[in-house]
Design a protein around this motif. Structure first.
Motif, PDB file in Angstrom:
ATOM      1  N   PHE A 255      55.904  43.864  46.764  1.00  0.00           N
ATOM      2  CA  PHE A 255      54.718  44.432  46.106  1.00  0.00           C
ATOM      3  C   PHE A 255      54.729  45.966  46.110  1.00  0.00           C
ATOM      4  O   PHE A 255      53.666  46.584  45.987  1.00  0.00           O
ATOM      5  N   GLN A 258      52.192  48.796  44.507  1.00  0.00           N
ATOM      6  CA  GLN A 258      50.964  48.156  44.010  1.00  0.00           C
ATOM      7  C   GLN A 258      49.787  48.370  44.970  1.00  0.00           C
ATOM      8  O   GLN A 258      49.984  48.494  46.184  1.00  0.00           O
ATOM      9  N   ILE A 260      47.056  46.426  46.772  1.00  0.00           N
ATOM     10  CA  ILE A 260      47.022  44.989  47.081  1.00  0.00           C
ATOM     11  C   ILE A 260      45.627  44.543  47.496  1.00  0.00           C
ATOM     12  O   ILE A 260      45.055  45.036  48.476  1.00  0.00           O
ATOM     13  N   SER A 295      47.684  44.191  42.461  1.00  0.00           N
ATOM     14  CA  SER A 295      48.075  42.776  42.586  1.00  0.00           C
ATOM     15  C   SER A 295      47.084  42.103  43.510  1.00  0.00           C
ATOM     16  O   SER A 295      46.829  42.606  44.625  1.00  0.00           O
ATOM     17  N   ASN A 325      45.833  35.367  34.223  1.00  0.00           N
ATOM     18  CA  ASN A 325      47.211  35.888  34.200  1.00  0.00           C
ATOM     19  C   ASN A 325      47.738  35.939  32.769  1.00  0.00           C
ATOM     20  O   ASN A 325      48.406  36.907  32.380  1.00  0.00           O
ATOM     21  N   SER A 329      48.947  39.624  31.862  1.00  0.00           N
ATOM     22  CA  SER A 329      50.355  39.800  32.276  1.00  0.00           C
ATOM     23  C   SER A 329      51.151  40.610  31.263  1.00  0.00           C
ATOM     24  O   SER A 329      50.978  40.429  30.060  1.00  0.00           O
ATOM     25  N   TRP A 333      54.766  41.732  35.264  1.00  0.00           N
ATOM     26  CA  TRP A 333      53.646  41.906  36.211  1.00  0.00           C
ATOM     27  C   TRP A 333      52.507  40.958  35.841  1.00  0.00           C
ATOM     28  O   TRP A 333      52.249  40.728  34.660  1.00  0.00           O
ATOM     29  N   PRO A 335      48.343  39.867  37.392  1.00  0.00           N
ATOM     30  CA  PRO A 335      47.371  40.343  38.390  1.00  0.00           C
ATOM     31  C   PRO A 335      47.177  39.410  39.582  1.00  0.00           C
ATOM     32  O   PRO A 335      46.948  39.868  40.693  1.00  0.00           O
ATOM     33  N   HIS A 337      48.380  36.517  42.263  1.00  0.00           N
ATOM     34  CA  HIS A 337      49.454  35.744  42.904  1.00  0.00           C
ATOM     35  C   HIS A 337      48.764  34.653  43.690  1.00  0.00           C
ATOM     36  O   HIS A 337      48.083  34.941  44.679  1.00  0.00           O
TER      37      HIS A 337
END
Ligand code: F6P
Length: 454
Positions: A255, A258, A260, A295, A325, A329, A333, A335, A337
């Motif tokens: 990651f 990013q 997080i 993310s 997503n 996306s 990438w 957003p 997970h």
């Protein structure tokens, strides 16, 4: 003095991948809190189970006696009465409540089985500590068999206000059982107040209230607010362990660059996971400059997967992850997970350490230990907690930045705010939180409960 703990959920799950038999710590706040308690105490853990540890020759870190539950009991007691009746009502979701009259008979039957198991092992000096909404009839069943030992009860979920509790058809039976305890504990002052109001309303003429005590059948029940906690020192140790460091290093690489965000929840409609994703979507709509820069990792722990409402929430969550997503996306990438799995605790701690912020967006939650685990894992401070005002922990900890998870703008604004907070300010807030959680850990909770029980 031995401590007999009674819980529906066994502390470990037995798994059989291929030819091996392995055990994994059960998910959820109750086990997270009581496992360290039992490791440090002389006692026996009485719990339910379809698969029994002794059948597999599995040794646990402390003595465990299991009450074997059959498929029908699981269906009507656990999935039915506990999780389709009590759970939605006590979490203020009356529209998800479904009455099946048969479920009550199974609830009584299983509580009786637990009583029989305890009667087999009990000695005069033992203290009994009954946990949670699955075993609320147990105190009365034990007293009916002449048990004179101290009995404590702790409710791990909210106790709802009178207007909601009135909906519950077995409202009187449950109160009449709980007031057989010497000590009845709740997470917050609000739940305690609701309980006392309900006793006053439904048991008028039978039970007398004086301060925070209930006088009933020549017995005094004390009612206390004692928010549960976590093993702060143990989590700190896990946070710096080599294994955690190496998982964290890999995550940092994955990651890299990013911002997080993190969510860790049992997949339950009370946890507000969908609302959290909608808040995130709103944030990206309003702040497109963060596309490709943030993310959000959501760990969703599978839970109660045979219950209708949980099957539905799983489906809706999968759909919304796909939809959001799909919408944002680009260039490899996306957003969100989404990890639908019961991860090992050191992996979760690595995620706690990685995340710049965590969102606890429960629509209603007894306490929420994830918030405290996140704080305990932040050994270098930093990190930020976005916390729903509808959690018990929001009533407890010294924290002022709360969100209303029903409001996308509230979630979205909180994300904007945490991203812009200065490092120094983040550290100051986290230090204060860490200090509080360290001072008020699981051992303090245990000592306070047992002190008041004695
Ligand atoms: O917090 C309520 C509770 O039932 C806890 O007892 C438990 O930790 C968690 O929810 C998980 O529930 P279950 O035992 O049904 O998986």
């Amino acid at each position: 003095m031995r401590l007999i703990i009674a819980t529906n959920r066994a502390p470990y799950d037995v798994k059989k991948p291929r030819d091996e038999v392995i055990i994994e710590k059960s998910p959820g706040g109750l086990v997270a809190a009581l496992d360290p308690v039992m490791k440090g105490n002389d006692g026996i853990w009485v719990c339910g189970g379809e698969k029994l540890f002794e059948d597999y020759g599995i040794e646990l870190p402390y003595p465990v006696k299991q009450v074997k539950l059959n498929k029908n009991e699981n269906k009507h007691y656990y999935e039915g009465f506990c999780n389709t009746q009590i759970w939605p009502l006590f979490h203020y979701f009356p529209t998800r409540y479904k009455l099946h009259t048969k479920d009550w008979d199974f609830y009584k039957q299983v509580n009786q089985k637990f009583a029989n198991q305890i009667l087999e092992i009990i000695e005069p000096e033992d203290r009994i500590w009954v946990h949670d909404y699955q075993l609320m009839l147990l105190p009365k069943l034990l007293r009916e068999k002449g048990v004179k030992n101290k009995i404590g009860f702790f409710l791990h979920i909210p106790f709802p206000n009178l207007e909601i509790y009135r909906i519950f058809p077995k409202r009187i039976e449950i109160l009449e059982s709980l007031i057989n305890c010497d000590l009845i504990g709740f997470h917050t002052e609000s739940y305690k107040k609701h309980f006392l109001e309900c006793v006053n309303y439904f048991l008028i003429g039978q039970a007398e209230l004086k301060d925070n005590q209930i006088l009933y059948n020549e017995r005094i029940s004390k009612v206390e607010a004692l928010p549960i906690s976590i093993d702060f020192q143990e989590i700190q140790k896990i946070a710096v362990a080599d294994k955690t460091e190496s998982i964290l290093a890999e995550l940092k690489e994955t990651f890299s660059g990013q911002i997080i965000g993190l969510g860790v929840d049992r997949l339950d409609y009370t946890k507000g996971v969908i609302e959290k994703f909608e808040g995130l979507e709103y944030f990206l709509d309003k702040n497109p400059e963060y596309i490709k820069k943030i993310s959000f990792i959501q760990i969703a722990v599978p839970s109660r997967s045979n219950v209708q409402e949980y099957i539905k929430i799983k489906k809706r969550t999968d759909e919304i992850v796909g939809r959001i997503n799909g919408k944002f996306s680009r260039d490899g990438w996306s957003p969100i997970h989404y990890i639908y799995s019961n991860l090992k605790f050191d992996e979760i701690v690595a995620y706690y350490r990685l995340a710049d912020f965590i969102i606890v967006s429960a629509l209603r939650d007894g306490l929420n230990l994830v918030a405290k685990e996140y704080v305990a894992s932040r050994i270098n401070n930093g990190g930020q907690l976005i916390l729903s005002e509808f959690t018990g922990v929001a009533e407890e900890i010294p924290y002022k930045y709360l969100i209303n998870p029903y409001d996308v703008t509230s979630i979205s604004n909180s994300i904007s705010q945490v991203i812009k907070t200065e490092e120094e300010q983040k550290d100051t807030i986290m230090k204060e939180l860490r200090n509080y959680v360290e001072q008020n850990d699981i051992y303090k909770w245990l000592d306070s409960f047992l002190e008041k029980l004695d």
